[in-house]
Design a protein around this motif. Sequence first.
Motif, PDB file in Angstrom:
ATOM      1  N   ARG A 164      37.176  33.885  32.666  1.00 46.69           N
ATOM      2  CA  ARG A 164      37.845  34.540  33.790  1.00 46.69           C
ATOM      3  C   ARG A 164      37.295  35.926  34.095  1.00 46.69           C
ATOM      4  N   GLU A 165      36.427  36.449  33.238  1.00 49.11           N
ATOM      5  CA  GLU A 165      35.812  37.750  33.527  1.00 49.11           C
ATOM      6  C   GLU A 165      34.984  37.662  34.815  1.00 49.11           C
ATOM      7  N   ASP A 166      34.762  38.814  35.456  1.00 48.37           N
ATOM      8  CA  ASP A 166      34.084  38.812  36.748  1.00 48.37           C
ATOM      9  C   ASP A 166      32.585  38.563  36.613  1.00 48.37           C
ATOM     10  N   ASP A 167      31.920  38.405  37.769  1.00 52.99           N
ATOM     11  CA  ASP A 167      30.501  38.073  37.764  1.00 52.99           C
ATOM     12  C   ASP A 167      29.650  39.166  37.115  1.00 52.99           C
ATOM     13  N   ALA A 168      30.061  40.425  37.239  1.00 52.06           N
ATOM     14  CA  ALA A 168      29.298  41.503  36.610  1.00 52.06           C
ATOM     15  C   ALA A 168      29.264  41.331  35.093  1.00 52.06           C
ATOM     16  N   PHE A 169      30.388  40.914  34.518  1.00 48.41           N
ATOM     17  CA  PHE A 169      30.452  40.649  33.082  1.00 48.41           C
ATOM     18  C   PHE A 169      29.487  39.527  32.709  1.00 48.41           C
ATOM     19  N   HIS A 170      29.519  38.435  33.464  1.00 56.03           N
ATOM     20  CA  HIS A 170      28.692  37.275  33.121  1.00 56.03           C
ATOM     21  C   HIS A 170      27.204  37.545  33.371  1.00 56.03           C
ATOM     22  N   GLU A 171      26.877  38.388  34.338  1.00 52.01           N
ATOM     23  CA  GLU A 171      25.478  38.759  34.517  1.00 52.01           C
ATOM     24  C   GLU A 171      25.010  39.656  33.369  1.00 52.01           C
ATOM     25  N   ALA A 172      25.917  40.484  32.847  1.00 54.98           N
ATOM     26  CA  ALA A 172      25.574  41.296  31.678  1.00 54.98           C
ATOM     27  C   ALA A 172      25.329  40.407  30.466  1.00 54.98           C
TER      28      ALA A 172
END
Length: 237
Positions: A164-172
């Motif tokens: 559920r974390e945002d896309d910025a988290f998953h790109e990191a």
Amino acid sequence: MPTTPTPPTPGHAGLFVAFEGGDGAGKSTQARLLRDTLEAAGHEVVLTREPGGTELGAAIRQVLLHGDHVAPRAEALLFAADRAHHVATVVRPALERGAVVLTDRYLDSSVAYQGQARALSHEDIRNISLWATEGLLPDLTVLLDVSAAQGRARREGVHDRLEREDDAFHEAVRQGFVLLAEREPERYLVLDAAGDPAVLHRAVCRELASRRPDLGALVPAGGEGPEAGQRVAGEAR
């Protein structure tokens, strides 16, 4: 990223392969395909996952992925605790008797998720897991590189606490994995997760056959096909 050299992995008779990548990358699919191919070739295979590969791990998984907020440092320690028990009770005994162990996630996930995306120390996170596992590293790490948008689309609306974390988290997270593969390219096979699963599986089989000829011929269902999903080590695609 960590600057200290990787400690030697204690010797074992078996083969240890980890599948890594962001949420929705297809790790579980590739692990199952490889299990089927290896078992067809006559090898004992232990297919497991982190967290959740043991009874204790299943309880930790419930807290980490389906519970309420967990503080970042507590999150990192819970993953390490699961890993310590998983290696001691499942992974290492299987390797010592000569089995092939395939795990859906291992310590690189902690470095990418907690070290990179949670902005904790890469060195600290890695060292905690190395201590917890007595330095055990995979013989091969298959990194399935997936963008945040691709991963979200593949999950089709089913999300655990980390998903559920945002896309910025998953790109990191994605960048954390890529940096790890750049640092130790000899341990990684990096593939574009957008490729056809059967083609990606053939690439994994070829890589294993080149590294471990003692495994014998690894012929996946369908035989050889178009050369797609090729190795893209060090590239974020």
